[in-house]
Design an enzyme around this catalytic site. Structure first.
Site, short mmCIF file in Angstrom:
data_model
loop_
_atom_site.label_atom_id
_atom_site.label_comp_id
_atom_site.label_asym_id
_atom_site.label_seq_id
_atom_site.Cartn_x
_atom_site.Cartn_y
_atom_site.Cartn_z
N ASP A 43 64.07 39.44 49.12
CA ASP A 43 64.97 38.61 49.94
C ASP A 43 64.25 37.32 50.36
O ASP A 43 64.82 36.46 51.02
CB ASP A 43 65.55 39.38 51.14
N SER A 44 62.98 37.18 49.92
CA SER A 44 62.29 35.90 50.05
C SER A 44 63.06 34.81 49.30
O SER A 44 62.76 33.63 49.45
CB SER A 44 60.86 36.01 49.51
N ASP A 82 65.38 44.04 46.88
CA ASP A 82 65.36 44.20 48.34
C ASP A 82 66.73 44.57 48.88
O ASP A 82 67.75 44.02 48.43
CB ASP A 82 64.93 42.88 49.00
N GLU A 181 52.29 44.54 54.17
CA GLU A 181 52.26 43.07 54.29
C GLU A 181 51.50 42.64 55.55
O GLU A 181 51.80 43.11 56.66
CB GLU A 181 53.69 42.52 54.31
O1 KIV Z 1 61.03 39.42 49.88
C1 KIV Z 1 59.93 39.49 49.31
O2 KIV Z 1 59.61 38.69 48.45
C2 KIV Z 1 59.03 40.56 49.73
C3 KIV Z 1 57.64 40.56 49.21
C4 KIV Z 1 56.93 39.34 49.23
C5 KIV Z 1 56.87 41.75 49.53
O3 KIV Z 1 59.44 41.42 50.44
#
Ligand code: KIV
Length: 276
Positions: A43-44, A82, A181
């Site tokens: 979700d990044s 995610d 994290e």
């Molecule tokens: O949303 C994401 O990219 C993440 C990772 C960086 C672990 O949760």
């Protein structure tokens, strides 16, 4: 050989697991031809794809959209998607329905859920519905407002104990791996040693069983300063900038298009007739 959830356990303490995020078809095709162990539709994407300040506005439909695009390119890879903010901490039922959508319509092989002891019920329900779950502890970005920013977690005895206990609870609930994290390296080491499933670190030091990073950070295709724990592995930003500028120059100078780029096959008399 395609990674499955079994591969994760097999690789623990034997071979480091390398994971990257991905959000689009083309980058996924490149990853499909690499040795990457798994791909995360994180979700990044809220930050690096949509340009938002955090991950909170990302929706189930967006995760499905990006998972589908990545799956088309990286059809040989293990895909983890995610579960976005507010799609699972509400109830076990809602968690199963939303995880099911991500697998059924997106094509993900597994989902990732942020949180510890408090979401073990939801995690168990999703696994009971035959959907593998990856855990995520430490700095869980969906809790940014609760943490008061993106801060390193687990520095005090109480907080470190909470994270360790959550890791053990998640393993007991059946997750196949846990993302750790932004926690101190020695805490990540201790957790990694205590678990029989692999830990995947991001800002958690060298002792985890694997690493995951945001693809835009490693390629240099994000305009914000990458976090301390990340690393730019190439300068795609410079290449893109050069490409864009070179295109603009060529258009302005009329050096593009050239004869190689134009369609010439039309009868002269068609043009002459039109020109009358
Ligand atoms: O949303 C994401 O990219 C993440 C990772 C960086 C672990 O949760």
């Amino acid at each position: 050989m395609k990674t499955t959830i079994n591969t994760f356990k097999e690789k623990k303490s034997k071979e480091k697991i390398a994971i990257l995020t991905c959000y689009d078809y083309y980058t996924a095709t490149l990853m499909n031809n690499s040795d990457i162990d798994a791909i995360l539709i994180g979700d990044s994407l809220g930050n690096v794809f949509k340009g938002e300040g955090n991950t909170l506005a990302v929706t189930i439909d967006e995760i499905i959209y990006h998972t589908k695009a990545v799956k088309r390119g990286a059809f040989d890879k293990f895909i983890i998607s995610d579960m976005p903010f507010m799609s699972y901490k509400i109830s076990a039922k809602k968690s199963v329905i939303n995880a099911g959508k991500i697998v059924k319509y997106g094509g993900a092989d597994a989902v990732k859920m942020e949180g510890g002891v408090e979401i073990c019920n939801e995690i168990r329900a999703v696994i009971r519905a035959d959907i593998p779950v990856c855990g995520h502890l430490g700095l869980t970005p969906q809790a940014i407002n609760l943490f008061g920013g993106n801060k390193v977690q687990g520095k005090t005895y109480e907080k470190a104990k909470e994270i360790l206990e959550s890791a053990l609870a998640l393993e007991d609930a059946g997750v196949f791996a846990i993302v750790l994290e932004c926690i101190p390296q020695d805490l990540a080491k201790l957790i990694t040693e205590r678990l029989s499933i692999p830990t995947i670190g991001i800002g958690a030091g060298v002792y985890t069983d694997g690493q995951v990073l945001v693809v835009n950070d490693i390629l240099g295709t994000y305009d914000k300063t990458p976090p301390k724990f990340s690393k730019k592995f190439c300068n795609a930003d410079i290449e893109i900038k050069n490409g864009v500028e070179s295109y603009i120059r060529s258009v302005k100078e009329s050096s593009f298009p050239t004869s190689a780029n134009v369609f010439t096959s039309i009868d002269r008399d068609v043009i002459e007739k039109l020109d009358k």
